[in-house]
Design a protein around this motif. Structure first.
Motif, PDB file in Angstrom:
ATOM      1  N   VAL B   4     159.337  -8.093  46.821  1.00  0.00           N
ATOM      2  CA  VAL B   4     160.405  -7.105  46.631  1.00  0.00           C
ATOM      3  C   VAL B   4     161.545  -7.444  47.587  1.00  0.00           C
ATOM      4  N   PHE B  90     163.965   2.346  51.385  1.00  0.00           N
ATOM      5  CA  PHE B  90     162.944   1.375  51.010  1.00  0.00           C
ATOM      6  C   PHE B  90     162.755   1.385  49.502  1.00  0.00           C
ATOM      7  N   PHE B 103     156.431  -3.182  49.282  1.00  0.00           N
ATOM      8  CA  PHE B 103     157.701  -2.677  49.776  1.00  0.00           C
ATOM      9  C   PHE B 103     158.681  -3.787  50.117  1.00  0.00           C
ATOM     10  N   GLY B 104     159.960  -3.481  49.965  1.00  0.00           N
ATOM     11  CA  GLY B 104     161.008  -4.330  50.484  1.00  0.00           C
ATOM     12  C   GLY B 104     161.141  -4.110  51.986  1.00  0.00           C
ATOM     13  N   GLN B 105     162.046  -4.865  52.587  1.00  0.00           N
ATOM     14  CA  GLN B 105     162.173  -4.807  54.043  1.00  0.00           C
ATOM     15  C   GLN B 105     163.035  -3.658  54.518  1.00  0.00           C
TER      16      GLN B 105
END
Lengths: 108, 112
Positions: B4, B90, B103-105
């Motif tokens: 992601v 997020f 999850f993305g960062q």
């Protein structure tokens, strides 16, 4: 509304000591419960989920429906366990509801 | 495998400006989500999508819009930014409603 409560924002223990991060959820049907972890400068990631009944990195969590709890435990804390921990509950379509998070610090 | 990806990582907006937070995933996941995390608080669901062309409101949708024209992308639009939208955002995705969410960062947004 479904709620997830993590009563401790901060938790500090010494290396080698047992650690328990508390999580309580509001009751409704058959919950899906998770623990997610965020290490420093890393993204949020799944640590474990109750249906798998696994031990990940020495952590375990048991679902107690009577107490509506899903506490995360580790018998001997290690310095690399320092992180933010989030308890979460799924409620259909993986609409995860998160607790406030607990920042765990392991002191050397 | 990138997982992601969120862009940008940081942004400062002035009150009243608008912007789009981008989120893309390369895992062919059906489900995608946007959360916001305010200081000292847990993640709150803004919007989610169970597939291309389908979106639904989460807990805190006011002030935001989303679209899901493709499986890969799930942009979050802020119209008329307000200081209350200062937060970390997020994006996440999952294959189904019973599998792990990735999850993305995160995107740190400040509205001044």
């Amino acid at each position: 509304a479904q709620r997830v409560t993590q009563p401790e924002k901060l938790l500090s223990v010494f290396k080698g000591a047992p650690v328990e991060l508390k999580c309580n959820y509001s009751y409704s049907g058959s919950p899906e419960l998770f623990w997610y972890v965020q290490y420093s400068r890393q993204r949020l990631q799944l640590l474990l989920r109750h249906i798998s009944r696994e031990s990940i990195k020495g952590f375990t969590a048991d679902l107690n429906k009577g107490e509506t709890s899903f506490h995360l435990k580790k018998p001997f804390a290690q310095e690399e366990d320092s992180a933010m921990y989030y308890c979460a509950r799924g409620q259909g379509a993986q609409k995860l509801v998160f607790g406030q998070g607990t920042r765990l610090t392991i002191n050397p | 495998n990138a997982g992601v990806t969120q862009t940008p990582k940081f942004r400062i907006l002035k009150i009243g400006q608008s912007m789009t937070l981008q989120c893309t995933q390369d895992m062919n996941h059906n489900y995608m989500y946007w959360y916001r995390q305010d200081p000292g608080m847990g993640l709150k669901l803004i919007y989610y999508s169970v597939g291309a062309g389908i979106t639904d409101k989460g807990e805190v949708p006011n002030g935001y819009n989303v679209s899901r024209s493709t499986t890969e992308d799930f942009p979050l639009r802020l119209e008329l930014a307000a200081p209350s939208q200062t937060s970390v955002y997020f994006c996440a995705s999952s294959y189904s409603d019973r599998t792990e969410a990735f999850f993305g960062q995160g995107t740190r947004l400040t509205v001044v």
